[in-house]
Scaffold this motif. Structure first.
Motif, PDB file in Angstrom:
ATOM      1  N   ALA A  93      -0.161   0.416  -7.373  1.00 48.61           N
ATOM      2  CA  ALA A  93      -0.803  -0.106  -8.583  1.00 48.61           C
ATOM      3  C   ALA A  93      -1.269   1.013  -9.514  1.00 48.61           C
ATOM      4  O   ALA A  93      -1.803   0.750 -10.585  1.00 48.61           O
ATOM      5  N   GLY A  94      -1.074   2.269  -9.087  1.00 47.77           N
ATOM      6  CA  GLY A  94      -1.458   3.393  -9.934  1.00 47.77           C
ATOM      7  C   GLY A  94      -2.902   3.832  -9.764  1.00 47.77           C
ATOM      8  O   GLY A  94      -3.443   4.543 -10.608  1.00 47.77           O
ATOM      9  N   HIS A  95      -3.532   3.405  -8.687  1.00 46.56           N
ATOM     10  CA  HIS A  95      -4.922   3.763  -8.400  1.00 46.56           C
ATOM     11  C   HIS A  95      -5.015   4.266  -6.960  1.00 46.56           C
ATOM     12  O   HIS A  95      -5.598   3.601  -6.095  1.00 46.56           O
ATOM     13  N   PRO A  96      -4.442   5.443  -6.690  1.00 40.63           N
ATOM     14  CA  PRO A  96      -4.389   5.911  -5.303  1.00 40.63           C
ATOM     15  C   PRO A  96      -5.775   6.162  -4.714  1.00 40.63           C
ATOM     16  O   PRO A  96      -6.653   6.711  -5.377  1.00 40.63           O
ATOM     17  N   VAL A  97      -5.928   5.709  -3.488  1.00 45.45           N
ATOM     18  CA  VAL A  97      -7.140   5.976  -2.704  1.00 45.45           C
ATOM     19  C   VAL A  97      -6.690   6.037  -1.249  1.00 45.45           C
ATOM     20  O   VAL A  97      -5.874   5.217  -0.816  1.00 45.45           O
ATOM     21  N   GLY A  98      -7.174   7.016  -0.532  1.00 41.21           N
ATOM     22  CA  GLY A  98      -6.739   7.213   0.845  1.00 41.21           C
ATOM     23  C   GLY A  98      -7.286   6.156   1.790  1.00 41.21           C
ATOM     24  O   GLY A  98      -8.311   5.524   1.524  1.00 41.21           O
ATOM     25  N   TRP A 106     -11.734   2.979   4.439  1.00 38.20           N
ATOM     26  CA  TRP A 106     -12.550   2.699   5.627  1.00 38.20           C
ATOM     27  C   TRP A 106     -14.015   3.045   5.357  1.00 38.20           C
ATOM     28  O   TRP A 106     -14.910   2.276   5.713  1.00 38.20           O
ATOM     29  N   ARG A 107     -14.251   4.193   4.679  1.00 40.12           N
ATOM     30  CA  ARG A 107     -15.649   4.594   4.391  1.00 40.12           C
ATOM     31  C   ARG A 107     -16.294   3.644   3.389  1.00 40.12           C
ATOM     32  O   ARG A 107     -17.491   3.394   3.469  1.00 40.12           O
ATOM     33  N   ILE A 108     -15.497   3.103   2.458  1.00 40.96           N
ATOM     34  CA  ILE A 108     -16.037   2.112   1.510  1.00 40.96           C
ATOM     35  C   ILE A 108     -16.465   0.862   2.273  1.00 40.96           C
ATOM     36  O   ILE A 108     -17.546   0.329   2.075  1.00 40.96           O
ATOM     37  N   GLU A 109     -15.607   0.400   3.183  1.00 41.70           N
ATOM     38  CA  GLU A 109     -15.858  -0.845   3.911  1.00 41.70           C
ATOM     39  C   GLU A 109     -16.899  -0.693   5.024  1.00 41.70           C
ATOM     40  O   GLU A 109     -17.712  -1.581   5.228  1.00 41.70           O
ATOM     41  N   SER A 110     -16.820   0.393   5.767  1.00 41.80           N
ATOM     42  CA  SER A 110     -17.573   0.473   7.024  1.00 41.80           C
ATOM     43  C   SER A 110     -18.392   1.735   7.209  1.00 41.80           C
ATOM     44  O   SER A 110     -19.056   1.877   8.245  1.00 41.80           O
ATOM     45  N   ARG A 133     -19.197   5.258  -2.131  1.00 42.36           N
ATOM     46  CA  ARG A 133     -19.249   4.584  -3.429  1.00 42.36           C
ATOM     47  C   ARG A 133     -17.839   4.372  -3.977  1.00 42.36           C
ATOM     48  O   ARG A 133     -16.922   5.139  -3.683  1.00 42.36           O
ATOM     49  N   VAL A 134     -17.673   3.346  -4.771  1.00 42.79           N
ATOM     50  CA  VAL A 134     -16.399   3.025  -5.411  1.00 42.79           C
ATOM     51  C   VAL A 134     -16.495   3.457  -6.866  1.00 42.79           C
ATOM     52  O   VAL A 134     -17.402   3.026  -7.586  1.00 42.79           O
ATOM     53  N   ASN A 135     -15.555   4.311  -7.305  1.00 39.03           N
ATOM     54  CA  ASN A 135     -15.584   4.714  -8.713  1.00 39.03           C
ATOM     55  C   ASN A 135     -14.879   3.653  -9.565  1.00 39.03           C
ATOM     56  O   ASN A 135     -14.247   2.724  -9.044  1.00 39.03           O
ATOM     57  N   THR A 136     -14.985   3.787 -10.859  1.00 43.24           N
ATOM     58  CA  THR A 136     -14.451   2.781 -11.781  1.00 43.24           C
ATOM     59  C   THR A 136     -12.936   2.625 -11.633  1.00 43.24           C
ATOM     60  O   THR A 136     -12.425   1.501 -11.614  1.00 43.24           O
ATOM     61  N   ASP A 137     -12.217   3.732 -11.518  1.00 43.27           N
ATOM     62  CA  ASP A 137     -10.765   3.660 -11.368  1.00 43.27           C
ATOM     63  C   ASP A 137     -10.395   2.884 -10.103  1.00 43.27           C
ATOM     64  O   ASP A 137      -9.484   2.048 -10.127  1.00 43.27           O
ATOM     65  N   GLU A 138     -11.099   3.140  -9.016  1.00 45.29           N
ATOM     66  CA  GLU A 138     -10.821   2.433  -7.766  1.00 45.29           C
ATOM     67  C   GLU A 138     -11.145   0.948  -7.893  1.00 45.29           C
ATOM     68  O   GLU A 138     -10.380   0.098  -7.424  1.00 45.29           O
ATOM     69  N   LEU A 162      -3.466  -1.512   2.390  1.00 45.79           N
ATOM     70  CA  LEU A 162      -4.246  -1.542   1.153  1.00 45.79           C
ATOM     71  C   LEU A 162      -4.110  -0.211   0.415  1.00 45.79           C
ATOM     72  O   LEU A 162      -3.943  -0.206  -0.815  1.00 45.79           O
ATOM     73  N   ALA A 163      -4.155   0.902   1.127  1.00 46.01           N
ATOM     74  CA  ALA A 163      -3.996   2.207   0.486  1.00 46.01           C
ATOM     75  C   ALA A 163      -2.625   2.297  -0.196  1.00 46.01           C
ATOM     76  O   ALA A 163      -2.516   2.813  -1.320  1.00 46.01           O
ATOM     77  N   GLU A 164      -1.592   1.799   0.450  1.00 43.77           N
ATOM     78  CA  GLU A 164      -0.245   1.807  -0.143  1.00 43.77           C
ATOM     79  C   GLU A 164      -0.200   0.952  -1.400  1.00 43.77           C
ATOM     80  O   GLU A 164       0.384   1.341  -2.419  1.00 43.77           O
ATOM     81  N   LYS A 165      -0.811  -0.229  -1.349  1.00 45.46           N
ATOM     82  CA  LYS A 165      -0.802  -1.127  -2.505  1.00 45.46           C
ATOM     83  C   LYS A 165      -1.602  -0.535  -3.666  1.00 45.46           C
ATOM     84  O   LYS A 165      -1.235  -0.708  -4.829  1.00 45.46           O
ATOM     85  N   MET A 166      -2.686   0.155  -3.342  1.00 49.59           N
ATOM     86  CA  MET A 166      -3.472   0.820  -4.391  1.00 49.59           C
ATOM     87  C   MET A 166      -2.630   1.907  -5.063  1.00 49.59           C
ATOM     88  O   MET A 166      -2.655   2.038  -6.289  1.00 49.59           O
TER      89      MET A 166
END
Length: 188
Positions: free
Chosen positions: A48-53, A58-62, A68-73, A41-45
């Motif tokens: 798509a031009g929206h990098p997230v580690g 993992w911290r977003i999910e668990s 928190r998820v920002n607008t760009d993410e 998922l990190a690779e696909k993000m």
């Protein structure tokens, strides 16, 4: 931050709107439904031009508390999962469970492969038909040989198989169902 309440402070979660938890749950559900790892998922993000580690995912999910998820993410997740922001923010229970979504996705992929293979089969059948037109004395032999080989490959169940293309059945004729030809001989 002036208040000292960062993303990892449990008190920061108490005032969160439910939509933030919906997004976190939906990200996990969508990732798992596709059989993707957090790394994938990190690779696909990033693609798509929206990098997230991966650790941020993992911290977003668990995470306890969840990150928190920002607008760009959020926009990146929408692109990667091919969904609208409304779908991403809606309660995950409103969409079929991940097992059903995965099975439907797998079915669609296999159906596309089957359709493509069907076109290849039709092309080969056209070549066989062209051959038998040029060599009419071998027509029955070619059709019988094909029907026999398909029957052997299917352990004798080919003539009952519901997935057989009607174009092939018409071309094989009596060779498709040898018992029909035998029954016709008995009636005569």
């Amino acid at each position: 931050m002036a208040s000292g309440k960062g993303d990892d402070d449990p008190r920061a979660v108490q005032g969160r709107p439910p939509v933030e938890n919906n997004i976190a749950e939906r990200v996990k559900l969508e990732r798992e439904a596709r059989g993707w790892s957090v790394v994938t998922l990190a690779e696909k993000m990033a693609e798509a031009g929206h990098p997230v580690g991966q650790s941020a995912i993992w911290r977003i999910e668990s995470g306890k508390p969840r990150r928190r998820v920002n607008t760009d993410e959020a926009l990146g997740f929408c692109k990667v999962f091919d969904m609208t922001l409304d779908e991403l923010a809606s309660p995950p229970g409103q969409i079929a469970n991940p097992i059903i979504r995965r099975l439907v996705g797998e079915y669609v992929e296999l159906w596309k492969e089957w359709r493509s293979l069907g076109k290849s089969l039709d092309a080969i059948q056209d070549q066989l038909r062209d051959y038998t037109k040029a060599n009419p004395d071998q027509d029955t032999m070619v059709r019988n040989m094909l029907a026999h080989e398909l029957d052997v490959a299917s352990n004798g169940d080919f003539h009952r198989h519901k997935g057989v293309r009607s174009r092939l059945i018409r071309w094989l004729g009596d060779a498709f169902n040898p018992s029909a030809a035998a029954d016709a001989d008995v009636d005569e």
